[in-house]
Design a protein around this motif. Structure first.
Motif, PDB file in Angstrom:
ATOM      1  N   ASP A   1       0.806  -1.216   0.000  1.00  0.00           N
ATOM      2  CA  ASP A   1       0.000   0.000   0.000  1.00  0.00           C
ATOM      3  C   ASP A   1       0.843   1.272   0.000  1.00  0.00           C
ATOM      4  O   ASP A   1       0.327   2.360  -0.302  1.00  0.00           O
ATOM      5  N   THR A   2       2.119   1.170   0.333  1.00  0.00           N
ATOM      6  CA  THR A   2       2.985   2.356   0.269  1.00  0.00           C
ATOM      7  C   THR A   2       3.169   2.834  -1.165  1.00  0.00           C
ATOM      8  O   THR A   2       3.527   3.996  -1.401  1.00  0.00           O
ATOM      9  N   GLY A   3       2.956   1.937  -2.133  1.00  0.00           N
ATOM     10  CA  GLY A   3       3.169   2.272  -3.538  1.00  0.00           C
ATOM     11  C   GLY A   3       4.634   2.318  -3.937  1.00  0.00           C
ATOM     12  O   GLY A   3       4.944   2.611  -5.094  1.00  0.00           O
ATOM     13  N   LEU A   4       5.534   2.036  -2.990  1.00  0.00           N
ATOM     14  CA  LEU A   4       6.970   2.130  -3.262  1.00  0.00           C
ATOM     15  C   LEU A   4       7.700   0.815  -3.021  1.00  0.00           C
ATOM     16  O   LEU A   4       8.920   0.750  -3.179  1.00  0.00           O
ATOM     17  N   LEU A   5       6.964  -0.213  -2.657  1.00  0.00           N
ATOM     18  CA  LEU A   5       7.598  -1.503  -2.385  1.00  0.00           C
ATOM     19  C   LEU A   5       7.893  -2.226  -3.695  1.00  0.00           C
ATOM     20  O   LEU A   5       7.014  -2.402  -4.534  1.00  0.00           O
ATOM     21  N   ARG A   6       9.147  -2.651  -3.861  1.00  0.00           N
ATOM     22  CA  ARG A   6       9.517  -3.448  -5.027  1.00  0.00           C
ATOM     23  C   ARG A   6       9.343  -4.932  -4.759  1.00  0.00           C
ATOM     24  O   ARG A   6       9.022  -5.697  -5.660  1.00  0.00           O
ATOM     25  N   ASP A   7       9.588  -5.363  -3.557  1.00  0.00           N
ATOM     26  CA  ASP A   7       9.464  -6.767  -3.175  1.00  0.00           C
ATOM     27  C   ASP A   7       9.594  -6.814  -1.666  1.00  0.00           C
ATOM     28  O   ASP A   7      10.026  -5.849  -1.026  1.00  0.00           O
ATOM     29  N   ILE A   8       9.216  -7.931  -1.072  1.00  0.00           N
ATOM     30  CA  ILE A   8       9.604  -8.158   0.304  1.00  0.00           C
ATOM     31  C   ILE A   8      11.080  -8.549   0.307  1.00  0.00           C
ATOM     32  O   ILE A   8      11.619  -9.014  -0.702  1.00  0.00           O
ATOM     33  N   SER A   9      11.778  -8.335   1.412  1.00  0.00           N
ATOM     34  CA  SER A   9      13.217  -8.565   1.424  1.00  0.00           C
ATOM     35  C   SER A   9      13.579 -10.007   1.760  1.00  0.00           C
ATOM     36  O   SER A   9      14.736 -10.399   1.611  1.00  0.00           O
ATOM     37  N   PHE A  10      12.613 -10.796   2.200  1.00  0.00           N
ATOM     38  CA  PHE A  10      12.744 -12.241   2.384  1.00  0.00           C
ATOM     39  C   PHE A  10      11.345 -12.761   2.663  1.00  0.00           C
ATOM     40  O   PHE A  10      10.424 -11.983   2.936  1.00  0.00           O
ATOM     41  N   ASP A  11      11.158 -14.052   2.562  1.00  0.00           N
ATOM     42  CA  ASP A  11       9.840 -14.618   2.832  1.00  0.00           C
ATOM     43  C   ASP A  11       9.473 -14.378   4.291  1.00  0.00           C
ATOM     44  O   ASP A  11      10.198 -14.780   5.212  1.00  0.00           O
ATOM     45  N   THR A  12       8.343 -13.721   4.502  1.00  0.00           N
ATOM     46  CA  THR A  12       7.938 -13.329   5.840  1.00  0.00           C
ATOM     47  C   THR A  12       7.814 -14.538   6.755  1.00  0.00           C
ATOM     48  O   THR A  12       7.205 -15.549   6.407  1.00  0.00           O
ATOM     49  N   ILE A  13       8.403 -14.411   7.944  1.00  0.00           N
ATOM     50  CA  ILE A  13       8.287 -15.441   8.976  1.00  0.00           C
ATOM     51  C   ILE A  13       7.176 -15.017   9.921  1.00  0.00           C
ATOM     52  O   ILE A  13       7.257 -13.963  10.552  1.00  0.00           O
ATOM     53  N   ALA A  14       6.133 -15.809   9.997  1.00  0.00           N
ATOM     54  CA  ALA A  14       5.057 -15.584  10.955  1.00  0.00           C
ATOM     55  C   ALA A  14       4.782 -16.917  11.625  1.00  0.00           C
ATOM     56  O   ALA A  14       4.111 -17.774  11.062  1.00  0.00           O
ATOM     57  N   GLY A  15       5.339 -17.100  12.803  1.00  0.00           N
ATOM     58  CA  GLY A  15       5.214 -18.366  13.511  1.00  0.00           C
ATOM     59  C   GLY A  15       4.504 -18.172  14.834  1.00  0.00           C
ATOM     60  O   GLY A  15       4.885 -17.321  15.644  1.00  0.00           O
ATOM     61  N   THR A  16       3.484 -18.961  15.071  1.00  0.00           N
ATOM     62  CA  THR A  16       2.747 -18.871  16.311  1.00  0.00           C
ATOM     63  C   THR A  16       2.940 -20.149  17.121  1.00  0.00           C
ATOM     64  O   THR A  16       3.053 -21.241  16.564  1.00  0.00           O
ATOM     65  N   GLY A  17       2.996 -19.991  18.454  1.00  0.00           N
ATOM     66  CA  GLY A  17       3.178 -21.157  19.309  1.00  0.00           C
ATOM     67  C   GLY A  17       4.466 -21.891  18.985  1.00  0.00           C
ATOM     68  O   GLY A  17       5.534 -21.279  18.887  1.00  0.00           O
ATOM     69  N   PRO A  18       4.403 -23.206  18.789  1.00  0.00           N
ATOM     70  CA  PRO A  18       5.621 -23.988  18.546  1.00  0.00           C
ATOM     71  C   PRO A  18       6.329 -23.624  17.253  1.00  0.00           C
ATOM     72  O   PRO A  18       7.536 -23.823  17.138  1.00  0.00           O
ATOM     73  N   HIS A  19       5.612 -23.093  16.273  1.00  0.00           N
ATOM     74  CA  HIS A  19       6.273 -22.704  15.025  1.00  0.00           C
ATOM     75  C   HIS A  19       7.267 -21.562  15.251  1.00  0.00           C
ATOM     76  O   HIS A  19       8.258 -21.444  14.532  1.00  0.00           O
ATOM     77  N   ALA A  20       7.003 -20.718  16.235  1.00  0.00           N
ATOM     78  CA  ALA A  20       7.916 -19.611  16.524  1.00  0.00           C
ATOM     79  C   ALA A  20       9.249 -20.108  17.064  1.00  0.00           C
ATOM     80  O   ALA A  20      10.233 -19.360  17.066  1.00  0.00           O
ATOM     81  N   ALA A  21       9.294 -21.350  17.507  1.00  0.00           N
ATOM     82  CA  ALA A  21      10.536 -21.917  18.033  1.00  0.00           C
ATOM     83  C   ALA A  21      11.500 -22.323  16.925  1.00  0.00           C
ATOM     84  O   ALA A  21      12.632 -22.719  17.206  1.00  0.00           O
ATOM     85  N   MET A  22      11.051 -22.243  15.667  1.00  0.00           N
ATOM     86  CA  MET A  22      11.933 -22.506  14.529  1.00  0.00           C
ATOM     87  C   MET A  22      12.351 -21.152  13.962  1.00  0.00           C
ATOM     88  O   MET A  22      11.540 -20.448  13.350  1.00  0.00           O
ATOM     89  N   PRO A  23      13.606 -20.739  14.156  1.00  0.00           N
ATOM     90  CA  PRO A  23      14.012 -19.371  13.799  1.00  0.00           C
ATOM     91  C   PRO A  23      13.721 -18.984  12.355  1.00  0.00           C
ATOM     92  O   PRO A  23      13.429 -17.823  12.080  1.00  0.00           O
ATOM     93  N   HIS A  24      13.793 -19.932  11.417  1.00  0.00           N
ATOM     94  CA  HIS A  24      13.563 -19.614  10.008  1.00  0.00           C
ATOM     95  C   HIS A  24      12.318 -20.326   9.472  1.00  0.00           C
ATOM     96  O   HIS A  24      12.257 -20.692   8.308  1.00  0.00           O
TER      97      HIS A  24
END
Length: 603
Positions: free
Chosen positions: A359-382
């Motif tokens: 929505d900024t209109g200036l983003l070319r890409d994300i800089s890496f695949d977004t990490i969104a980990g909840t509960g036990p998934h957050a225990a995996m750093p990547h």
């Protein structure tokens, strides 16, 4: 949509592909073969064509290597991927902890005199091959292969990337292309070198003030370059059609012309033994051309950002901070709904955050695949969510979100851990210790000449006092509209590169309880002279960190009484700056919310 949630390693195909590889190895007369997660440019992120390790094993992490013999197979990964590799890879690929164990030692224990160890000379550096030679001994032949046996059996292997190249604005770079070439030529002259070979994509893009699109998330172009000291010119080896949008003053020869060009150099030729494909140095040696081993001459100049780059990246981070404040406000509004039974998943979180950045209109890409980990998934750093792994956020989960954006004027990377309900005493204790480490590293002042290894303990001390730690580095270098992971600067136990003004790094201590929760807090910082020390020795240059990242830290997870007076003062000042800087950049309801969550901590 920038991110796909379908890219998953094909675990089930691993046994069949391993059998086919062993058949190809036998036909080539090989006793063993090594499969790195690498391409000819040794980048952290590889194009689909070069994802050989993932194709063979199912492992999707950003670092790893497999070693294959006729009857055994092992995959070596570091502590970031201990859980992930066990979930993605069949047990016939034995997971081994790197660097405590290395492929060279594993192979040395299994190979005997007369055996042949094959390798692709485009995918390994001279350092790697020298280590293998030393480990396996003179009786084992290390054979460079003209055709990778894995490529022979990968029948639907994608084509090489051919992304378009664009010019990068000189007003952001702070130096013209010729000024950078002249700077590198001066370095070569001081070292008595006639030429240098450039193989790293981000070095190539920095040097020529270009950006590419050959690798997802990283605006780099695959290619090679030879810098000539006497002519102060660069010969570029890249598919010429990539350059159609990069202006008329840049020309290229196809990459297939590189080997012949190397054989015609005068030398000495600087080659980076840690990043350049071993084929390049052996080509020079076979032609009788002197090789001068030295670091890529672009690496340090690239790491020392110009004032123009720093100014630009500050603006990119302010823009991204407004996105993160909007996102964290939205996330906060979801807590009560989740408690009442509403459904919110990891993919929902990733999708919403990426939408806000777009929505900024200036983003070319994300800089890496977004990490969104909840509960036990957050225990995996990547951890990276897929449709198969997508988890619903439970009312009392900790949610870890690590994300960033690629803008024309900067690259961002930020991690926040949020309590989606009432956190436990254990979670508060661990979070506070992580926060103390992040603050102490942010506040430190140090004499010029120290490296990331010298500062790394500051981020861990509060965790160590409780017998806790984390198995990744504390900070990585970051580019400006370039790679989100940039060398050589790092904050880690093994980094001996002195930190210098202009270097951008992450500050991201963490803690991970396998199967339960994970915590990480990350800001980006830039090294600056420390001018706030009135009693400093005038003959001793001191350095400090200037914070680039601005987004509130979840105060529900902070044990205020465990913070020192200085730590409380830092976070109060940090939160106060956020509320002030975001005025006019965020909607009124977000600004009102920031006034609450950024209020001074109660004592």
């Amino acid at each position: 949509m920038f991110q796909s949630f379908d890219t998953e390693g094909d675990r089930a195909a691993g046994p069949g592909r391993l059998a086919a590889l062993r058949q190809a190895m036998a036909e080539a007369g090989l006793s063993a073969f090594i499969v790195p997660r690498a391409d000819a440019h040794q980048g952290e992120y590889v194009a689909p064509r070069d994802a050989r390790l993932q194709w063979l094993t199912g492992f999707t992490g950003s670092a790893g290597i497999a070693a294959i013999t006729a009857d055994e197979a092992a995959i070596f990964v570091d502590g970031r991927y201990t859980v992930q590799v066990s979930q993605q890879v069949e047990p016939l690929f034995d997971p081994r902890p790197f660097p405590a164990e290395r492929p060279s030692g594993w192979l040395a224990d299994r190979l005997t005199d007369g055996d042949v160890l094959g390798f692709d000379p485009w995918l390994h550096t001279r350092t790697e091959i020298d280590q293998l030679c030393e480990a396996v001994g003179d009786g084992v032949e290390l054979r460079p292969l003209t055709k990778n046996p894995l490529d022979r059996i990968w029948t639907d292997q994608p084509e090489p990337p051919s992304g378009a190249v664009r010019s990068f604005p000189e007003e952001i770079a702070g130096m013209s292309r010729q000024e950078k070439i002249d700077q590198i030529c001066e370095t070569l002259a001081k070292s008595g070198e006639a030429q240098a070979v450039i193989t790293l994509p981000d070095s190539l893009c920095w040097l020529l003030n270009i950006r590419g699109s050959d690798v997802p998330r990283n605006p780099v172009a695959h290619g090679f370059a030879i810098i000539d000291r006497d002519t102060r010119s660069v010969s570029l080896f890249m598919e010429p059609e990539k350059l159609d949008g990069a202006g008329t003053d840049l020309t290229a020869l196809p990459p297939s012309a590189l080997i012949a060009a190397l054989a015609n150099l005068s030398g000495p030729v600087r080659v980076d033994r840690d990043t350049a494909p071993v084929l390049l140095s052996t080509t020079l040696e076979d032609a009788g051309i002197p090789v001068s081993w030295g670091a890529d001459p672009c690496i340090l100049p690239k790491a020392r950002k110009t004032p123009a780059e720093i100014k630009a990246t500050h603006e990119a981070h302010q823009r991204d901070a407004a996105v993160m404040c909007r996102f964290l406000h939205w996330l906060d509004t979801q807590r009560d709904a989740i408690a009442d039974g509403a459904t919110l998943t990891e993919i929902d979180v990733v999708t919403r955050l990426e939408e806000m950045r777009r929505d900024t209109g200036l983003l070319r890409d994300i800089s890496f695949d977004t990490i969104a980990g909840t509960g036990p998934h957050a225990a995996m750093p990547h951890y990276r969510v897929t449709h198969e792994s997508n988890r619903q956020i439970a009312p009392n989960d900790l949610l870890l979100v690590d994300s960033g954006g690629q803008y024309e004027d900067g690259t961002t990377d930020i991690t926040r851990t949020v309590a989606m309900g009432t956190p436990t005493d254990e979670q508060i204790n661990a979070f506070t210790r992580v926060l103390k480490g992040m603050i102490d590293l942010s506040r430190t002042r140090w004499p010029k000449g120290l490296s990331g290894a010298d500062l790394d303990p500051l981020a861990r001390a509060a965790l160590w006092r409780a017998g806790l730690d984390y198995d990744h580095g504390t900070g990585h270098g970051v580019g400006v509209a370039l790679s989100v992971h940039e060398g050589p600067q790092r904050i880690s136990r093994v980094s001996r590169v002195p930190l210098e003004p202009g270097m951008i790094l992450s500050n991201e201590p963490g803690y991970y309880r396998e199967g339960d929760f994970g915590i990480r807090i990350e800001n980006l910082v830039v090294v600056v002279p420390a001018h706030d020390l009135p009693h400093a020795d005038p003959d001793r240059e001191m350095l400090a960190f200037d914070t680039l990242t601005w987004a509130p830290i979840d105060r529900r997870l902070i044990d205020i009484n465990a913070l020192s007076r200085g730590q409380r003062a830092w976070i109060d000042a940090y939160h106060g700056a956020i509320a002030s800087q975001m005025t006019g950049r965020v909607p009124a309801e977000v600004a009102h919310w920031l006034g609450q969550v950024c209020a001074p901590l109660e004592t």
